[in-house]
Scaffold this motif. Structure first.
Motif, short mmCIF file in Angstrom:
data_model
loop_
_atom_site.label_atom_id
_atom_site.label_comp_id
_atom_site.label_asym_id
_atom_site.label_seq_id
_atom_site.Cartn_x
_atom_site.Cartn_y
_atom_site.Cartn_z
N MET A 1 122.87 96.72 64.34
CA MET A 1 123.64 95.48 64.36
C MET A 1 123.09 94.51 63.31
O MET A 1 123.83 93.73 62.76
N LYS A 2 121.80 94.62 63.07
CA LYS A 2 121.18 93.74 62.08
C LYS A 2 121.75 93.98 60.68
O LYS A 2 121.98 93.05 59.92
N SER A 3 122.00 95.25 60.36
CA SER A 3 122.53 95.55 59.03
C SER A 3 123.97 95.06 58.89
O SER A 3 124.36 94.61 57.81
N VAL A 4 124.74 95.12 59.97
CA VAL A 4 126.12 94.64 59.92
C VAL A 4 126.15 93.14 59.68
O VAL A 4 126.93 92.65 58.85
N THR A 5 125.30 92.42 60.38
CA THR A 5 125.28 90.96 60.19
C THR A 5 124.78 90.60 58.79
O THR A 5 125.26 89.64 58.20
N SER A 6 123.84 91.38 58.27
CA SER A 6 123.35 91.12 56.92
C SER A 6 124.45 91.33 55.88
O SER A 6 124.62 90.51 54.96
N VAL A 7 125.21 92.40 56.04
CA VAL A 7 126.29 92.69 55.10
C VAL A 7 127.38 91.61 55.19
O VAL A 7 127.88 91.14 54.16
N LEU A 8 127.74 91.22 56.41
CA LEU A 8 128.75 90.17 56.57
C LEU A 8 128.27 88.84 56.00
O LEU A 8 129.06 88.09 55.41
N PHE A 9 126.99 88.53 56.18
CA PHE A 9 126.45 87.30 55.62
C PHE A 9 126.48 87.32 54.10
O PHE A 9 126.86 86.33 53.46
N LEU A 10 126.10 88.45 53.51
CA LEU A 10 126.15 88.57 52.05
C LEU A 10 127.58 88.50 51.54
O LEU A 10 127.85 87.91 50.48
N LEU A 11 128.52 89.07 52.28
CA LEU A 11 129.92 89.00 51.89
C LEU A 11 130.43 87.56 51.93
O LEU A 11 131.17 87.13 51.03
N SER A 12 130.01 86.80 52.94
CA SER A 12 130.43 85.40 52.99
C SER A 12 129.84 84.60 51.84
O SER A 12 130.52 83.73 51.28
N ILE A 13 128.62 84.90 51.46
CA ILE A 13 128.01 84.21 50.32
C ILE A 13 128.76 84.53 49.04
O ILE A 13 129.04 83.64 48.23
N VAL A 14 129.13 85.80 48.85
CA VAL A 14 129.88 86.20 47.66
C VAL A 14 131.23 85.50 47.63
O VAL A 14 131.69 85.04 46.57
N LEU A 15 131.89 85.39 48.78
CA LEU A 15 133.18 84.70 48.84
C LEU A 15 133.04 83.22 48.51
O LEU A 15 133.88 82.65 47.82
N PHE A 16 131.98 82.58 49.01
CA PHE A 16 131.77 81.17 48.69
C PHE A 16 131.48 80.97 47.20
O PHE A 16 131.95 80.01 46.59
N ILE A 17 130.70 81.87 46.62
CA ILE A 17 130.42 81.78 45.18
C ILE A 17 131.70 81.96 44.37
O ILE A 17 131.94 81.25 43.39
N SER A 18 132.54 82.91 44.80
CA SER A 18 133.81 83.13 44.11
C SER A 18 134.73 81.92 44.22
O SER A 18 135.41 81.54 43.27
N ALA A 19 134.76 81.29 45.40
CA ALA A 19 135.57 80.09 45.59
C ALA A 19 135.06 78.96 44.70
O ALA A 19 135.84 78.24 44.08
N PHE A 20 133.75 78.83 44.61
CA PHE A 20 133.16 77.80 43.75
C PHE A 20 133.48 78.07 42.29
O PHE A 20 133.80 77.15 41.53
N TRP A 21 133.42 79.33 41.88
CA TRP A 21 133.73 79.71 40.49
C TRP A 21 135.18 79.37 40.14
O TRP A 21 135.47 78.84 39.07
N ASN A 22 136.09 79.65 41.08
CA ASN A 22 137.50 79.33 40.83
C ASN A 22 137.73 77.82 40.84
O ASN A 22 138.58 77.33 40.10
N ALA A 23 137.00 77.10 41.66
CA ALA A 23 137.13 75.64 41.66
C ALA A 23 136.61 75.05 40.35
O ALA A 23 137.18 74.08 39.83
N LEU A 24 135.55 75.63 39.81
CA LEU A 24 135.06 75.16 38.52
C LEU A 24 136.02 75.50 37.38
O LEU A 24 136.10 74.77 36.39
#
Length: 62
Positions: A1-24
């Motif tokens: 379960m720990k690996s699933v939460t880690s992957v989902l957390f990393l995916l959310s970070i990537v999505l936030f970075i992508s949103a920030f990149w598009n906003a810039l």
């Protein structure tokens, strides 16, 4: 379960970075996609990031 939460957390970070990149990209002159497309893309990426972050927090509590 720990690996699933880690992957989902990393995916959310990537999505936030992508949103920030598009906003810039809205501030850059001469960028190809129209501003409406960039706004929709940034909003959808940020929304998906929030959803994945909430799922990650819920799964980490169990």
């Amino acid at each position: 379960m720990k690996s699933v939460t880690s992957v989902l957390f990393l995916l959310s970070i990537v999505l936030f970075i992508s949103a920030f990149w598009n906003a810039l990209a809205l501030k850059r002159p001469g960028f190809y996609p129209p501003k409406q497309v960039l706004k929709k893309r940034a909003a959808s990426l940020a929304g998906a990031g929030v959803i994945f972050l909430l799922v990650t927090i819920i799964l980490s509590r169990f």
